[in-house]
Enzyme design. Structure first.
Site, mmCIF file in Angstrom:
data_model
loop_
_atom_site.group_PDB
_atom_site.id
_atom_site.type_symbol
_atom_site.label_atom_id
_atom_site.label_comp_id
_atom_site.label_asym_id
_atom_site.label_seq_id
_atom_site.Cartn_x
_atom_site.Cartn_y
_atom_site.Cartn_z
ATOM 1 N N GLU A 116 12.852 26.069 -26.123
ATOM 2 C CA GLU A 116 13.405 25.257 -27.213
ATOM 3 C C GLU A 116 12.307 24.767 -28.147
ATOM 4 O O GLU A 116 12.554 23.879 -28.972
ATOM 5 C CB GLU A 116 14.203 24.062 -26.665
ATOM 6 C CG GLU A 116 15.320 24.399 -25.704
ATOM 7 C CD GLU A 116 16.502 25.128 -26.351
ATOM 8 O OE1 GLU A 116 16.446 25.399 -27.562
ATOM 9 O OE2 GLU A 116 17.460 25.435 -25.621
ATOM 10 N N HIS A 140 14.944 16.708 -24.775
ATOM 11 C CA HIS A 140 16.212 17.380 -24.497
ATOM 12 C C HIS A 140 16.474 17.327 -23.001
ATOM 13 O O HIS A 140 15.597 17.656 -22.201
ATOM 14 C CB HIS A 140 16.149 18.825 -24.991
ATOM 15 C CG HIS A 140 17.249 19.700 -24.471
ATOM 16 N ND1 HIS A 140 18.586 19.425 -24.699
ATOM 17 C CD2 HIS A 140 17.223 20.827 -23.726
ATOM 18 C CE1 HIS A 140 19.322 20.359 -24.115
ATOM 19 N NE2 HIS A 140 18.518 21.219 -23.509
ATOM 20 N N HIS A 142 19.896 17.407 -19.756
ATOM 21 C CA HIS A 142 21.240 17.874 -19.411
ATOM 22 C C HIS A 142 21.994 16.772 -18.653
ATOM 23 O O HIS A 142 22.334 16.955 -17.479
ATOM 24 C CB HIS A 142 21.150 19.129 -18.535
ATOM 25 C CG HIS A 142 20.563 20.331 -19.205
ATOM 26 N ND1 HIS A 142 20.277 21.508 -18.523
ATOM 27 C CD2 HIS A 142 20.209 20.561 -20.488
ATOM 28 C CE1 HIS A 142 19.771 22.403 -19.362
ATOM 29 N NE2 HIS A 142 19.709 21.849 -20.552
ATOM 30 N N GLU A 170 26.149 -2.703 -25.946
ATOM 31 C CA GLU A 170 24.808 -2.519 -26.502
ATOM 32 C C GLU A 170 24.699 -1.275 -27.398
ATOM 33 O O GLU A 170 23.755 -1.149 -28.180
ATOM 34 C CB GLU A 170 23.777 -2.374 -25.365
ATOM 35 C CG GLU A 170 23.562 -3.634 -24.545
ATOM 36 C CD GLU A 170 22.907 -4.756 -25.346
ATOM 37 O OE1 GLU A 170 21.979 -4.461 -26.117
ATOM 38 O OE2 GLU A 170 23.351 -5.908 -25.213
ATOM 39 N N HIS A 211 26.254 21.609 -23.173
ATOM 40 C CA HIS A 211 24.848 21.903 -22.852
ATOM 41 C C HIS A 211 24.041 20.637 -22.553
ATOM 42 O O HIS A 211 23.453 20.525 -21.484
ATOM 43 C CB HIS A 211 24.220 22.705 -24.008
ATOM 44 C CG HIS A 211 22.810 23.116 -23.764
ATOM 45 N ND1 HIS A 211 22.226 24.214 -24.334
ATOM 46 C CD2 HIS A 211 21.829 22.559 -23.012
ATOM 47 C CE1 HIS A 211 20.977 24.341 -23.930
ATOM 48 N NE2 HIS A 211 20.714 23.334 -23.124
HETATM 49 P P1 13P Z 1 13.088 25.834 -20.907
HETATM 50 O O1 13P Z 1 12.829 25.997 -19.422
HETATM 51 O O2 13P Z 1 12.637 27.054 -21.673
HETATM 52 O O3 13P Z 1 12.496 24.554 -21.441
HETATM 53 O O4 13P Z 1 14.665 25.767 -21.132
HETATM 54 C C1 13P Z 1 15.434 24.777 -20.522
HETATM 55 C C2 13P Z 1 16.594 24.331 -21.343
HETATM 56 O O5 13P Z 1 17.126 23.269 -21.107
HETATM 57 C C3 13P Z 1 17.087 25.193 -22.439
HETATM 58 O O6 13P Z 1 17.958 24.512 -23.276
HETATM 59 ZN ZN ZN Z 2 18.938 22.828 -22.240
#
Ligand code: 13P
Ligand code: ZN
Length: 274
Positions: A116, A140, A142, A170, A211
């Site tokens: 990313e 980023h 998950h 909040e 995602h």
């Molecule tokens: P990477 O291992 O390349 O950072 O990818 C993980 C991910 O969350 C892709 O969206």
């Molecule tokens: Zn990801």
């Protein structure tokens, strides 16, 4: 003295561990980049090696020419970062054209920055411009409840911003601008990078449907805190949705306005009902 005694390295590694402990980083899920200050880059530079070759990123940002970033490695696990940062992280330098990177530290057993990186890089560019240079972190992850919300709510900025604001008092204070939503897209490419960038001109967080979540901030605490606050609100939202009980009361729009007034923040009015 080692590179791991330098505060910015310690802060970065701590954030990776904190994200793992929150259960936001299954396997290699998620990625973190930090744009170093000039002073930090200078402090870290004695530990740099002879750089690798330049790698073109397929995206370009002139306002990031010559900058240095700490990045997680592609396919590397947040769970392993603090055990062996030198194998799971890297520091990259950006060339004078702002379109290529080269590794100057880390990934000692091989690898490349996160897949990313084009998204992070373009978002750094946008957030650097939008914040007068203040923004340094793009993160980023998950987080499960934010992802769950993307199956049951319309994929609009308004629907997500309102649902999150109403889920914890909040929230309107922490992200008064709301959040953006990117429809489902293939990860890792220039398209998702550009779609996210468009939203990050307005917001400091963007939901990636089915995602995860993308956030930005001036420092590790603020970026981590934003991820944490949004995911906690999403958890409350999903707990309410799955309780099987009707919603009897909520934080109404005039309540949101009252919070904004008393806390001195400006809510995105277009997301509120009259
Ligand atoms: P990477 O291992 O390349 O950072 O990818 C993980 C991910 O969350 C892709 O969206
Ligand atoms: Zn990801």
């Amino acid at each position: 003295m080692s590179i791991f005694d330098i505060p910015v390295m310690q802060g970065y590694i701590r954030m990776c561990r904190d994200g793992w402990e929150q259960n936001w980083h299954e396997r290699n899920g998620g990625n973190l980049t930090y744009r170093l200050t000039e002073a930090e880059a200078k402090q870290l530079s004695p530990y740099f090696r002879t750089p690798g070759s330049w790698v073109n990123m397929g995206v370009k940002a002139e306002n990031l020419a010559g900058e240095y970033f700490i990045a997680t490695g592609s396919g590397k696990y947040f769970r392993n970062v603090d055990l062996a940062p030198q194998d799971n992280l890297c520091i990259v330098e950006i060339n004078e054209a702002g379109d290529s990177y080269r590794i100057v530290w880390g990934l000692e057993k091989g690898g490349r920055p996160t897949s990313e990186f084009p998204s992070h890089f373009m978002n750094h560019s946008v957030r650097k411009a939008a914040t007068g240079g203040e923004n340094r972190v793009i993160y980023h992850a998950h987080p499960a409840n934010v992802i769950a919300m993307t199956y049951v709510l319309p994929l609009t900025d308004k629907a997500f911003s309102r649902a999150l604001w109403q889920s914890a008092t909040e929230c309107p204070v922490v992200f008064p601008g709301g959040v953006g939503v990117v429809k489902w897209m293939v990860p890792g490419g220039a398209d998702i990078a550009l779609a996210t960038c468009k939203l990050m001109e307005k917001y400091d967080a963007a939901v990636w449907a089915h995602h995860g979540l993308f956030v930005s901030g001036p420092d590790f605490d603020t970026a981590f805190g934003l991820m944490h606050t949004i995911e906690k609100a999403a958890q409350i939202y999903m707990l309410v949705q799955s309780s099987g009980k009707p919603v009897l009361q909520t934080i109404f729009d005039d309540d949101l306005r009252a919070i904004a007034r008393d806390f001195g923040v400006t809510l995105r009015e277009e997301f509120l009902e009259k």
